[in-house]
Design an enzyme around this catalytic site. Sequence first.
Site, PDB file in Angstrom:
ATOM      1  N   ILE A 146      -5.668  -3.468  -4.794  1.00  0.00           N
ATOM      2  CA  ILE A 146      -5.431  -4.405  -5.899  1.00  0.00           C
ATOM      3  C   ILE A 146      -5.033  -5.988  -5.206  1.00  0.00           C
ATOM      4  O   ILE A 146      -4.324  -6.156  -4.425  1.00  0.00           O
ATOM      5  CB  ILE A 146      -4.206  -4.041  -6.774  1.00  0.00           C
ATOM      6  CG1 ILE A 146      -4.489  -2.511  -7.408  1.00  0.00           C
ATOM      7  CG2 ILE A 146      -3.786  -4.941  -7.817  1.00  0.00           C
ATOM      8  CD1 ILE A 146      -3.105  -2.242  -8.156  1.00  0.00           C
ATOM      9  N   ASP A 147      -5.489  -6.841  -5.993  1.00  0.00           N
ATOM     10  CA  ASP A 147      -5.492  -8.367  -5.671  1.00  0.00           C
ATOM     11  C   ASP A 147      -3.832  -8.913  -5.533  1.00  0.00           C
ATOM     12  O   ASP A 147      -3.100  -8.007  -6.219  1.00  0.00           O
ATOM     13  CB  ASP A 147      -6.154  -9.306  -6.385  1.00  0.00           C
ATOM     14  CG  ASP A 147      -7.573  -9.263  -6.280  1.00  0.00           C
ATOM     15  OD1 ASP A 147      -7.943  -8.711  -5.223  1.00  0.00           O
ATOM     16  OD2 ASP A 147      -8.053  -9.792  -7.303  1.00  0.00           O
ATOM     17  N   LYS A 148      -3.473  -9.511  -4.647  1.00  0.00           N
ATOM     18  CA  LYS A 148      -2.129 -10.004  -4.474  1.00  0.00           C
ATOM     19  C   LYS A 148      -1.710 -10.237  -5.780  1.00  0.00           C
ATOM     20  O   LYS A 148      -0.390  -9.733  -6.308  1.00  0.00           O
ATOM     21  CB  LYS A 148      -1.947 -11.127  -3.425  1.00  0.00           C
ATOM     22  CG  LYS A 148      -0.592 -11.727  -3.515  1.00  0.00           C
ATOM     23  CD  LYS A 148      -0.570 -13.098  -2.815  1.00  0.00           C
ATOM     24  CE  LYS A 148       0.774 -13.984  -3.038  1.00  0.00           C
ATOM     25  NZ  LYS A 148       0.771 -15.130  -2.233  1.00  0.00           N
ATOM     26  N   THR A 150      -2.438  -9.419  -8.890  1.00  0.00           N
ATOM     27  CA  THR A 150      -2.832  -8.436 -10.165  1.00  0.00           C
ATOM     28  C   THR A 150      -1.658  -7.437  -9.950  1.00  0.00           C
ATOM     29  O   THR A 150      -1.299  -6.780  -8.740  1.00  0.00           O
ATOM     30  CB  THR A 150      -4.082  -7.755  -9.827  1.00  0.00           C
ATOM     31  OG1 THR A 150      -5.147  -8.727  -9.724  1.00  0.00           O
ATOM     32  CG2 THR A 150      -4.304  -6.673 -10.756  1.00  0.00           C
ATOM     33  N   ARG A 266     -12.425  -9.822 -12.161  1.00  0.00           N
ATOM     34  CA  ARG A 266     -12.345 -11.172 -12.113  1.00  0.00           C
ATOM     35  C   ARG A 266     -13.803 -11.890 -11.957  1.00  0.00           C
ATOM     36  O   ARG A 266     -14.332 -13.208 -12.795  1.00  0.00           O
ATOM     37  CB  ARG A 266     -11.482 -11.821 -11.055  1.00  0.00           C
ATOM     38  CG  ARG A 266     -10.129 -11.378 -11.251  1.00  0.00           C
ATOM     39  CD  ARG A 266      -9.407 -11.529  -9.817  1.00  0.00           C
ATOM     40  NE  ARG A 266      -9.311 -13.067  -9.798  1.00  0.00           N
ATOM     41  CZ  ARG A 266      -8.854 -13.377  -8.481  1.00  0.00           C
ATOM     42  NH1 ARG A 266      -8.590 -12.436  -7.323  1.00  0.00           N
ATOM     43  NH2 ARG A 266      -8.866 -14.628  -8.287  1.00  0.00           N
TER      44      ARG A 266
END
Length: 345
Positions: A146-148, A150, A266
Amino acid sequence: MSGIAPCLLHVVIGPDPPERLDKALAREVPEEWALSRSRLTKMIAEGAVSRGGVVLTDQKARVAEGERIDLALGAPEPVETEAEDIPLSVVWEDDDLIVIDKPAGLVVHPAPGTPSGTLVNALLHHCGERLHGVGGERRPGIVHRIDKDTSGLLVAAKTDRAHHGLAAQFEAHTVARHYLALVHGVPDKADPRLRGIKGVSFEAGGILRVATQLARHKTDRQRQAVVEHGGRHAVTRARLDRVFGAPPSLALLDCWLETGRTHQIRVHMGHVGHGLVGDPTYGGRRKPAAKSLGEAAAEAVAAFPRQALHAATLGFEHPVTGEALSFSAPLPADMADLLALLPEA
């Protein structure tokens, strides 16, 4: 700590492959295997990559569509990652797995710019010797990311058997992952602009489907981009959850992944002109009209400090027991507070 037993992995070269072996492997190897470009290059140099029984040691070797490439993955190597006592929101845990509700701002893996203070550091402390190797190194068995910025659910393996079982499910796209995303505009199947975008379609029930190839941006290596040729196949679906503003200017979408590529939601939402609120990379940094939301709400949207994306549900089969597991995580306070300010349409 016991390592992963040596095993043989296989990939098949897809259509329109890059000419070089190293680039082709970087494209074809599933992300769930956690084999970085540098790791693949090292494996080629070490003679761990072969084709039809012939070892390939030249990273520039040519490959062709349909060829099977074998990768001999050896025992994991130790890495210098420190265990750190970082608080974790543990949703569920047993001897094989741990499910975390990750807060926004927490990086998953250590990197040159963030060598500490990551989820991996936290898991090393929390799980200790129960964590095993993955991707050729001794580190937690994280099979998706998971992105930082998110928030939301992430599962990690604590044993070899769990890691391989989870990785197989992610590769087969059988894991259920739903995200809540606040986006600019309202996707509408009646919008001719959307229907004119290649890869965009609508399914029964007004479900938006975006299917494209994704690859690293040609000039900005930190970004992903939709490409015509090459890259990785990516499919995102989304349905309207709520609509905000009069006239409508924002929508909360329930998005789910058929594939799981880097920044996929995104990139796809930006590609179709409905960038996520707060996303500085893919077109979400804009202020909606005050006449739609009211001045205070419009200002709050413009000032939201991160992409408004939350991994809300996660479902998979326990790789050891076979039990069907499903987890949910409520919206974090920042997104919940923002939604509370927005007038529903």
